[in-house]
Design a protein around this motif. Structure first.
Motif, short mmCIF file in Angstrom:
data_model
loop_
_atom_site.label_atom_id
_atom_site.label_comp_id
_atom_site.label_asym_id
_atom_site.label_seq_id
_atom_site.Cartn_x
_atom_site.Cartn_y
_atom_site.Cartn_z
N TYR A 61 1.65 0.46 -11.51
CA TYR A 61 1.60 -1.00 -11.71
C TYR A 61 2.98 -1.54 -12.08
O TYR A 61 3.40 -2.59 -11.58
CB TYR A 61 0.59 -1.36 -12.80
N TYR A 62 3.67 -0.82 -12.96
CA TYR A 62 5.01 -1.24 -13.35
C TYR A 62 5.96 -1.22 -12.15
O TYR A 62 6.74 -2.17 -11.92
CB TYR A 62 5.55 -0.34 -14.46
N GLY A 63 5.90 -0.16 -11.36
CA GLY A 63 6.76 -0.06 -10.19
C GLY A 63 6.49 -1.14 -9.17
O GLY A 63 7.43 -1.72 -8.59
N LEU A 64 5.22 -1.46 -8.92
CA LEU A 64 4.88 -2.51 -7.97
C LEU A 64 5.40 -3.87 -8.44
O LEU A 64 5.94 -4.66 -7.65
CB LEU A 64 3.36 -2.57 -7.78
N ARG A 65 5.25 -4.13 -9.73
CA ARG A 65 5.72 -5.41 -10.27
C ARG A 65 7.24 -5.52 -10.15
O ARG A 65 7.78 -6.56 -9.73
CB ARG A 65 5.30 -5.54 -11.73
N GLN A 66 7.96 -4.46 -10.48
CA GLN A 66 9.41 -4.49 -10.40
C GLN A 66 9.89 -4.61 -8.95
O GLN A 66 10.90 -5.27 -8.68
CB GLN A 66 10.01 -3.24 -11.05
N LYS A 108 -2.22 -5.58 -14.45
CA LYS A 108 -2.44 -4.14 -14.57
C LYS A 108 -3.93 -3.83 -14.78
O LYS A 108 -4.32 -3.05 -15.65
CB LYS A 108 -1.62 -3.56 -15.73
N GLN A 109 -4.74 -4.47 -13.96
CA GLN A 109 -6.19 -4.32 -14.02
C GLN A 109 -6.75 -4.02 -12.64
O GLN A 109 -6.10 -4.32 -11.63
CB GLN A 109 -6.83 -5.60 -14.58
N PRO A 110 -7.96 -3.45 -12.58
CA PRO A 110 -8.58 -3.22 -11.28
C PRO A 110 -8.78 -4.53 -10.52
O PRO A 110 -8.83 -5.61 -11.09
CB PRO A 110 -9.93 -2.58 -11.64
N LEU A 111 -8.92 -4.40 -9.22
CA LEU A 111 -9.04 -5.56 -8.34
C LEU A 111 -10.25 -6.43 -8.68
O LEU A 111 -11.32 -5.92 -9.00
CB LEU A 111 -9.16 -5.07 -6.89
N GLU A 112 -10.04 -7.74 -8.62
CA GLU A 112 -11.11 -8.71 -8.85
C GLU A 112 -10.83 -9.95 -8.00
O GLU A 112 -9.74 -10.51 -8.08
CB GLU A 112 -11.18 -9.08 -10.34
N ILE A 113 -11.79 -10.38 -7.19
CA ILE A 113 -11.59 -11.50 -6.28
C ILE A 113 -11.53 -12.81 -7.08
O ILE A 113 -12.38 -13.06 -7.93
CB ILE A 113 -12.72 -11.57 -5.24
N ILE A 157 0.84 -1.20 0.00
CA ILE A 157 0.00 0.00 0.00
C ILE A 157 0.87 1.25 0.00
O ILE A 157 0.62 2.21 -0.74
CB ILE A 157 -0.92 0.01 1.24
N THR A 158 1.91 1.24 0.82
CA THR A 158 2.75 2.43 1.00
C THR A 158 3.46 2.81 -0.28
O THR A 158 3.46 3.99 -0.67
CB THR A 158 3.77 2.17 2.13
N ILE A 159 4.10 1.84 -0.95
CA ILE A 159 4.83 2.23 -2.17
C ILE A 159 3.86 2.53 -3.31
O ILE A 159 4.18 3.34 -4.19
CB ILE A 159 5.85 1.15 -2.58
N ALA A 160 2.67 1.93 -3.29
CA ALA A 160 1.67 2.29 -4.30
C ALA A 160 1.23 3.74 -4.13
O ALA A 160 1.15 4.50 -5.10
CB ALA A 160 0.47 1.35 -4.21
N ARG A 216 -2.75 -10.40 -8.54
CA ARG A 216 -3.30 -10.49 -9.89
C ARG A 216 -3.51 -9.10 -10.49
O ARG A 216 -3.25 -8.87 -11.68
CB ARG A 216 -4.62 -11.26 -9.83
N SER A 217 -3.99 -8.16 -9.69
CA SER A 217 -4.20 -6.79 -10.16
C SER A 217 -2.88 -6.16 -10.60
O SER A 217 -2.81 -5.49 -11.63
CB SER A 217 -4.83 -5.95 -9.05
N ILE A 218 -1.81 -6.40 -9.84
CA ILE A 218 -0.49 -5.85 -10.17
C ILE A 218 0.07 -6.51 -11.43
O ILE A 218 0.60 -5.85 -12.32
CB ILE A 218 0.47 -6.02 -8.98
N LEU A 219 -0.06 -7.83 -11.51
CA LEU A 219 0.51 -8.57 -12.64
C LEU A 219 -0.21 -8.25 -13.95
O LEU A 219 0.41 -8.07 -14.99
CB LEU A 219 0.45 -10.07 -12.36
#
Length: 478
Positions: free
Chosen positions: A372-377, A340-345, A212-215, A335-338
């Motif tokens: 999204y790119y930063g979170l993945r990296q 690059k889509q909005p959250l889905e359960i 959450i913090t780095i996002a 999954r949302s990060i990978l």
């Protein structure tokens, strides 16, 4: 100064366990031999002067003592060999069972040696060996056959029975369809037939809250992956003096991506305090916190940082039990990060009541492409240079599979109360470098007894699952 990891080839786990057991057996036999020598020497010293054995032969006493000693120690070695053969035959024995088997043999043999009764040694050793082998839990394959990937589900079930975590939840999701393809769960060391831990909202998120913090930091456009952050003190602590950064600070720094990868508490706390509670709450909302999901599946994950002060620092780095997370939501975040889509359960047909039966769109926002790119990296950095580096490596994966995958993740650990114990998390993904459509998401939550036995680390379990999946998916049999 950069350090580069040079993995070494290691023997398979079973061979390493066998070698350890053989070394223990040799050590115990040597100790028993020394003990017998001391015991016999003391016994001889207590005999009166002029004591004669076998007529008038003065050396008969020493000869008989040597024969008795060799006879006793040979029985010890024989009993240890029998225990070793039992371990080689029974592949289903766990490491703890193997250890108890050898230590049980050694204890029974040494007690019998002090009494100089070889026949009693053999019987005591056999009884000890029989009692030390635990009875395996009966395998109920109904829940395994109901899962989409039956072979992966069986692999997970075998791992849970082998490693015996006190409490655990393992979740594997296919990112493209967002469907749960395999899962496993234990309670009080027993494998369960239903995954009710998936939706339970009492588990502390620990360092997974750093996502959450780095996002929020990257969404604010004030930070990038390479932004230097003051690095004061140990990474696993969070003292107030570590958060007091002078205006003209010239001390050591750490890049944002490395602070996340190495799960450094003070730098992430400083980032969160500079970003502000409002942006943190907005980022948490996009990641599914503080939401009531349809049907209550999963339960509500809580993230409520105060506006300022030490409490804000705690929430920013996950150094608090107040921030909670469900395994199902953790998989949704990856999954949302990978993708690059909005959250889905994640959904599944075979676990009614513990996951949605179909895909459901949620009323949440979307991060920018840069975030999204930063979170993945940053998650990939955790595997290459961070806390997951040791276990997610060629130590637990075939080199061919490890080199063919992009692997990212986040680890976390913190004490919790429901259930009580030490919580250990891993959430991450494995994606083929040649064909990005081939990928999986793995979430593992384990609870260890604070005073007792700890199972294999969550990262190691994740690596073994990824390795098995890669064998089946990346290199299909012709």
């Amino acid at each position: 100064m950069k350090y580069y990891y040079d993995p070494q080839n290691r023997l398979p786990y079973k061979k390493r366990l066998r070698n350890r057991c053989i070394a223990i057996a040799i050590f115990v036999a040597a100790c028993a031999l020394i003990g017998s020598c001391i015991f016999k020497s003391g016994e001889k010293a207590t005999k009166p002067t002029g004591f004669v054995v076998n007529g008038n032969d003065p050396t008969a006493t020493s000869k008989e003592w040597i024969k008795d000693t060799l006879r006793v120690d040979s029985s010890i070695i024989d009993s240890l060999k029998e225990a070793h053969r039992a371990i080689k035959v029974r592949d289903t024995l766990t490491e703890s069972a193997a250890k108890s088997l050898f230590f049980g043999e050694a204890k029974a043999s040494m007690e019998a040696a002090t009494e100089a009764a070889p026949k009693e040694i053999d019987s005591a050793s056999a009884d000890t060996a029989a009692k030390s082998i635990p009875e395996n839990d009966p395998v109920d394959s109904v829940h395994i056959k109901a899962q989409k990937d039956v072979f992966l589900a069986e692999k997970i079930d075998n791992m849970l029975r082998r490693f015996r975590p006190m409490h655990s939840a393992i979740l594997v999701v296919e990112p493209k369809s967002n469907e749960i393809i395999a899962w496993g769960e234990t309670k009080d060391y027993k494998v369960q037939n239903s995954p009710d831990y998936f939706v339970k909202g009492s588990f502390p998120a620990a360092s997974l809250a750093k996502t959450i913090t780095i996002a929020a930091a990257m969404e604010s456009n004030r930070y990038s992956l390479n932004s230097p952050i003051p690095d004061r003190g140990a990474h696993h602590t969070l003292y107030k003096n570590q958060l007091r950064v002078p205006e003209n600070y010239s001390g050591p720094t750490i890049e944002l991506q490395d602070a996340y990868a190495k799960s450094a508490n003070p730098p992430l706390a400083i980032i969160g305090m500079n970003t502000g509670a409002k942006r943190l709450r907005e980022a948490a909302r996009n990641l599914g916190y503080n939401m009531n999901f349809p049907g209550g599946i999963p339960g509500r994950s809580v993230y409520n940082p105060p506006d300022s002060g030490y409490g804000l620092a705690e929430a920013s780095c996950g150094f608090t039990e107040a921030t909670t997370l469900t395994p199902l939501l953790a998989a949704a975040q990856v999954r949302s990060i990978l993708m690059k889509q909005p959250l889905e359960i994640p959904w599944a047909k075979d676990v009614p009541g513990y996951a949605p039966k179909s895909r459901i769109a949620l009323d949440v926002g979307k991060f920018s492409e840069n975030t999204y790119y930063g979170l993945r990296q940053a998650m990939i950095r955790s595997v290459t240079n961070g806390t997951a580096r040791k276990h997610i490596s060629t130590r637990n994966m075939a080199r061919k599979n490890f080199n063919a995958l992009n692997i990212g993740g986040k680890t976390g650990s913190l004490d919790g109360q429901d259930p009580y114990g030490r919580y250990e998390w891993f959430m991450g993904f494995a994606q083929s470098k040649d064909d990005p459509s081939k990928s999986i998401i793995v979430v593992i939550m384990q609870v260890h007894d604070l005073q007792g036995y700890r199972s294999q680390p969550a990262c190691q379990v994740a690596a073994m699952i990824m390795n098995y999946w890669a064998h089946q998916t990346l290199w299909p049999k012709k």
